[in-house]
Design a protein around this motif. Structure first.
Motif, PDB file in Angstrom:
ATOM      1  N   LYS A  56       0.820  -1.290   0.001  1.00 47.26           N
ATOM      2  CA  LYS A  56       0.176   0.042   0.441  1.00 47.26           C
ATOM      3  C   LYS A  56       0.716   1.032   0.163  1.00 47.26           C
ATOM      4  O   LYS A  56       0.197   2.881  -0.998  1.00 47.26           O
ATOM      5  CB  LYS A  56      -0.668   0.022   1.294  1.00 47.26           C
ATOM      6  N   LYS A  57       1.868   1.296   1.100  1.00 45.23           N
ATOM      7  CA  LYS A  57       2.929   2.511   1.183  1.00 45.23           C
ATOM      8  C   LYS A  57       3.557   2.932  -0.602  1.00 45.23           C
ATOM      9  O   LYS A  57       3.449   3.681  -1.058  1.00 45.23           O
ATOM     10  CB  LYS A  57       3.651   2.428   1.835  1.00 45.23           C
ATOM     11  N   ASP A  58       3.914   1.239  -1.240  1.00 45.93           N
ATOM     12  CA  ASP A  58       4.735   1.766  -2.037  1.00 45.93           C
ATOM     13  C   ASP A  58       3.584   2.299  -3.614  1.00 45.93           C
ATOM     14  O   ASP A  58       3.587   2.890  -3.981  1.00 45.93           O
ATOM     15  CB  ASP A  58       4.976   0.616  -3.287  1.00 45.93           C
ATOM     16  N   TYR A  59       2.650   1.195  -3.515  1.00 47.95           N
ATOM     17  CA  TYR A  59       1.609   2.110  -4.445  1.00 47.95           C
ATOM     18  C   TYR A  59       1.052   3.488  -3.943  1.00 47.95           C
ATOM     19  O   TYR A  59       1.476   4.406  -4.835  1.00 47.95           O
ATOM     20  CB  TYR A  59      -0.155   1.435  -4.339  1.00 47.95           C
ATOM     21  N   ASN A  60       0.962   4.242  -2.541  1.00 50.81           N
ATOM     22  CA  ASN A  60       1.051   5.052  -2.671  1.00 50.81           C
ATOM     23  C   ASN A  60       2.364   6.698  -2.440  1.00 50.81           C
ATOM     24  O   ASN A  60       2.073   7.716  -3.776  1.00 50.81           O
ATOM     25  CB  ASN A  60       0.551   6.071  -1.409  1.00 50.81           C
ATOM     26  N   SER A  61       3.457   5.748  -2.334  1.00 49.74           N
ATOM     27  CA  SER A  61       4.388   5.984  -3.060  1.00 49.74           C
ATOM     28  C   SER A  61       4.712   6.619  -4.771  1.00 49.74           C
ATOM     29  O   SER A  61       4.756   7.927  -5.465  1.00 49.74           O
ATOM     30  CB  SER A  61       5.560   6.060  -2.620  1.00 49.74           C
ATOM     31  N   CYS A  62       4.578   5.836  -5.187  1.00 49.25           N
ATOM     32  CA  CYS A  62       4.642   5.635  -6.609  1.00 49.25           C
ATOM     33  C   CYS A  62       3.577   7.170  -7.529  1.00 49.25           C
ATOM     34  O   CYS A  62       3.630   7.122  -8.213  1.00 49.25           O
ATOM     35  CB  CYS A  62       3.607   4.456  -7.241  1.00 49.25           C
ATOM     36  N   LEU A  63       1.796   6.279  -6.965  1.00 51.77           N
ATOM     37  CA  LEU A  63       1.583   7.562  -7.461  1.00 51.77           C
ATOM     38  C   LEU A  63       1.587   8.864  -7.164  1.00 51.77           C
ATOM     39  O   LEU A  63       1.405   9.860  -7.808  1.00 51.77           O
ATOM     40  CB  LEU A  63      -0.268   7.078  -6.857  1.00 51.77           C
ATOM     41  N   ASP A  64       2.926   9.750  -6.048  1.00 49.76           N
ATOM     42  CA  ASP A  64       2.526  10.447  -5.480  1.00 49.76           C
ATOM     43  C   ASP A  64       3.965  10.477  -6.749  1.00 49.76           C
ATOM     44  O   ASP A  64       4.026  12.055  -7.324  1.00 49.76           O
ATOM     45  CB  ASP A  64       3.949  10.591  -4.141  1.00 49.76           C
ATOM     46  N   PHE A  65       4.798   9.782  -7.230  1.00 49.59           N
ATOM     47  CA  PHE A  65       5.546  10.174  -7.912  1.00 49.59           C
ATOM     48  C   PHE A  65       4.683  10.266  -9.424  1.00 49.59           C
ATOM     49  O   PHE A  65       5.387  11.332 -10.155  1.00 49.59           O
ATOM     50  CB  PHE A  65       6.786   8.865  -7.830  1.00 49.59           C
TER      51      PHE A  65
END
Length: 146
Positions: A56-65
């Motif tokens: 979930k953290k990776d998904y959110n960070s990916c979207l931020d990028f």
């Protein structure tokens, strides 16, 4: 291989940015990890369920990028991917049974011994190759997954 960072832009981003998958993959991994089927499997195999929060953290960070071009978010995903990769290859690197080769054997491409050559001619693969060349192969799918 699909990546979140375009191939022609790799040079302007951190070194391991090619490891970052498209954001949708992280969402899929999170959904899979949190499913009832996956939780049952995790408990059966490991005796406990896994913590899926990193997906979930990776998904959110990916979207931020993706949306803000936030390089810190990209670094977070890269770090996570490198740790995941290191954990996956841990057994390979700890293997002390085999000695790694420096180069292939000198005779790696020698012809097949005669006693095996006869078996090669009647193999399933050889049969299918002949059928394909003769046009006998049917055009329907051979996929058994439905």
């Amino acid at each position: 291989m699909e990546t979140e960072v375009a191939v022609d832009q790799m040079e302007s981003y951190p070194r391991f940015s090619w490891l970052v998958k498209p954001c949708e993959r992280y969402k899929e991994e999170y959904s899979e990890c949190t499913s009832i089927k996956a939780k049952f499997h995790q408990y059966f195999i490991n005796g406990e369920t896994e913590d899926c929060s990193q997906w979930k953290k990776d998904y959110n960070s990916c979207l931020d990028f993706r949306n803000k071009r936030d390089l810190e978010a990209l670094d977070n995903v890269i770090t996570s991917e490198r740790l995941r990769r290191k954990k996956r290859l841990e057994g390979h690197y700890q293997n002390d049974v085999w000695e790694p080769r420096e180069s292939p054997p000198e005779d790696w491409n020698k012809p097949i011994p005669k006693e095996y050559a006869a078996d090669q001619d009647i193999s399933y693969l050889a049969q299918k190759c002949r059928e394909l060349k003769e046009g006998k192969v049917e055009s329907h799918s051979m996929c058994s997954i439905s």
